[in-house]
Design a protein around this motif. Structure first.
Motif, PDB file in Angstrom:
ATOM      1  N   THR A  18      28.735  36.497  38.414  1.00 10.03           N
ATOM      2  CA  THR A  18      30.138  36.129  38.537  1.00 10.03           C
ATOM      3  C   THR A  18      30.998  37.260  37.991  1.00 10.03           C
ATOM      4  O   THR A  18      30.585  38.007  37.109  1.00 10.03           O
ATOM      5  N   LEU A  19      32.192  37.381  38.512  1.00 14.42           N
ATOM      6  CA  LEU A  19      33.177  38.349  38.042  1.00 14.42           C
ATOM      7  C   LEU A  19      34.354  37.594  37.467  1.00 14.42           C
ATOM      8  O   LEU A  19      34.761  36.562  37.992  1.00 14.42           O
ATOM      9  N   THR A  25      37.769  43.258  33.907  1.00 13.60           N
ATOM     10  CA  THR A  25      36.679  43.075  34.851  1.00 13.60           C
ATOM     11  C   THR A  25      35.391  42.897  34.059  1.00 13.60           C
ATOM     12  O   THR A  25      35.050  43.705  33.209  1.00 13.60           O
ATOM     13  N   TYR A 104      34.852  34.890  43.190  1.00 12.39           N
ATOM     14  CA  TYR A 104      34.243  36.118  42.683  1.00 12.39           C
ATOM     15  C   TYR A 104      32.840  35.882  42.169  1.00 12.39           C
ATOM     16  O   TYR A 104      32.567  36.033  40.982  1.00 12.39           O
ATOM     17  N   SER A 105      31.931  35.496  43.039  1.00 17.51           N
ATOM     18  CA  SER A 105      30.558  35.296  42.625  1.00 17.51           C
ATOM     19  C   SER A 105      29.619  35.550  43.794  1.00 17.51           C
ATOM     20  O   SER A 105      30.021  35.510  44.949  1.00 17.51           O
TER      21      SER A 105
END
Length: 118
Positions: A18-19, A25, A104-105
């Motif tokens: 994940t992000l 970040t 975001y993953s």
């Protein structure tokens, strides 16, 4: 007298990365099992949550009725936490795959499992 809710921990965990852009970040590995909660007091409904800090989506199929759907899953670190909103899965035998939350993953290995809904 009514039965207590039943938590079924789906046996195959979901794994991926994940992000996070909240502070900076950041990328991390996320692994966890989905929990499907059913209750005889609310037949045809399933409540989903993750046992870890991950979020995800449950892609379910009712093998008894043929119905399908997706349900978002929130993270919890306690089995005592209230479950999220119910998914109208219908009564029967259900199977599911689980992917990590968006946007975001990346899911490396989807989670899987089956349970019975009263």
């Amino acid at each position: 007298m009514s039965a207590v809710p039943v938590d079924t921990v789906l046996p195959v965990p979901v794994t991926g990365n994940t992000l996070s852009f909240q502070y900076a970040t950041w990328m991390g590995i996320c692994q966890g099992r989905a929990i499907a909660r059913t209750d005889t007091a609310t037949p045809g409904l399933t409540y989903f949550r993750m046992e870890t800090g991950c979020t995800g989506t449950v892609h379910w199929r009712n093998l008894t009725t043929g119905a399908t759907g997706d349900a978002e899953m929130r993270a919890t670190n306690s089995l005592q936490s209230p479950p999220p909103a119910a998914a109208a899965t219908g009564s029967g035998v259900l199977v599911a795959t689980i992917t990590l939350g968006i946007p975001y993953s990346t899911t490396f290995w989807p989670g899987m499992g089956m349970w019975t809904v009263p």
